[in-house]
Design an enzyme around this catalytic site. Sequence first.
Site, PDB file in Angstrom:
ATOM      1  N   LYS A 133     -69.193 -55.846   8.083  1.00 25.52           N
ATOM      2  CA  LYS A 133     -67.881 -55.179   8.050  1.00 25.52           C
ATOM      3  C   LYS A 133     -66.740 -56.168   8.232  1.00 25.52           C
ATOM      4  CE  LYS A 133     -69.221 -50.489   8.863  1.00 25.52           C
ATOM      5  NZ  LYS A 133     -69.309 -49.346   9.737  1.00 25.52           N
ATOM      6  N   LYS A 166     -77.756 -50.639  -0.204  1.00 24.43           N
ATOM      7  CA  LYS A 166     -77.987 -49.257   0.241  1.00 24.43           C
ATOM      8  C   LYS A 166     -76.916 -48.311  -0.328  1.00 24.43           C
ATOM      9  CE  LYS A 166     -75.351 -48.913   4.429  1.00 24.43           C
ATOM     10  NZ  LYS A 166     -75.071 -48.345   5.675  1.00 24.43           N
ATOM     11  N   LYS A 210     -71.147 -44.384   1.075  1.00 25.07           N
ATOM     12  CA  LYS A 210     -70.026 -43.557   0.635  1.00 25.07           C
ATOM     13  C   LYS A 210     -68.807 -44.402   0.270  1.00 25.07           C
ATOM     14  CE  LYS A 210     -70.316 -42.298   5.466  1.00 25.07           C
ATOM     15  NZ  LYS A 210     -70.750 -41.278   6.378  1.00 25.07           N
TER      16      LYS A 210
END
Length: 325
Positions: free
Chosen positions: A110, A192, A195
């Site tokens: 992140k 993966k 969203k």
Amino acid sequence: MRVFSGIRPTGELHIGNYLGAIKQWIELQEKTECVFCIVDLHAVTTPYEPENLQANIKDVAIAYLAAGLNPEKCIFFVQSEVKEHTELTWLLGTITPLGDLQRMTQFKEKSKKHKEYVNAGLLNYPILMAADILLYKTDLVPVGKDQEQHVELARTIARKFNKTFGEVFKEPKVVLPKIGAKIMSLQKPAKKMSKTDDPRGCIGLFDEPEEIEKKILAAVTDTGRAIRYNPKLKPGISNLLTIYSLFSGKGIKELERKFKGKGYADFKKSLAELLINSLEPFRRKRKELLQREVYVKEILAKGQKRAQIIAQSTLQDVKKKMGLT
Ligand code: TYM
């Protein structure tokens, strides 16, 4: 046995969240005491729109209920409404080594993705997650593979606290689904399903039939012909077989036999149909719940009261052991 798990209210839920986490929760709520949480305080560690946050929380609550969460059988609440989560986070932070936080895969990923937003909250994210889990003296934490490392850290923190101040916490165990712990993107099968990634690679739990069909037919596969499970050589087809297996209840071997000699197009058409039919009850239930906002609010208010009773009692114990009361 007590179960705890959480999900961030960031955008629409997808079938990865469902297969990796929610499907397990629905099975577990029938068997044991479960606490499920919408983790809004985790959602503010990456860029977000404050004006949309309340709507996202409501959407996720409705999504959980539409997917089969039964508020009569579990405690279901919003994280920021139980203040003990943040208080325990501070206390656990005092025994968490900085190095453990810096080596977390999610923190590294992140920080790379949101270079302008590498804040202390993002670094401390796993302490808040440990507080979520430990407050409820949790035994089992059903999550997808990407959260395994955070649950391991929660175990380490629990052990360290018990050793330093005296026994309060249980050491929680992670529960991963046997298959489906990591559903991959339909467009980039090495990554993966997420969203926040390419929407064409991600099937929303409430996608309309036409969208589902379009995304499945366009899913990236290899240039071969055989419908065989081999994640290394055939990551795209293997991911689709996993999804097929989990929604149909049929084993992978059985599916390989069923589609022997058939092409990718036939297989994809069949999978699209299966998904459209399987997700139809979720879409229907969601439409119903969208009309019942007061009912959803009442469920969360009741959940907050029940969660708080457990959380207050644990925090009281912690403060006593730490010499704070
Ligand atoms: P979050 O909101 O990113 O994801 C919610 C759950 O969905 C799982 N998941 C997947 N499983 C399989 N395949 C995928 N492609 C996939 N994508 C997501 C996640 O593993 C997760 O179980 N930090 C957590 C939320 C959290 C939490 C907790 C979880 C906060 N406190 C305490 C358990 C216990 C998160 O960001 O999940």
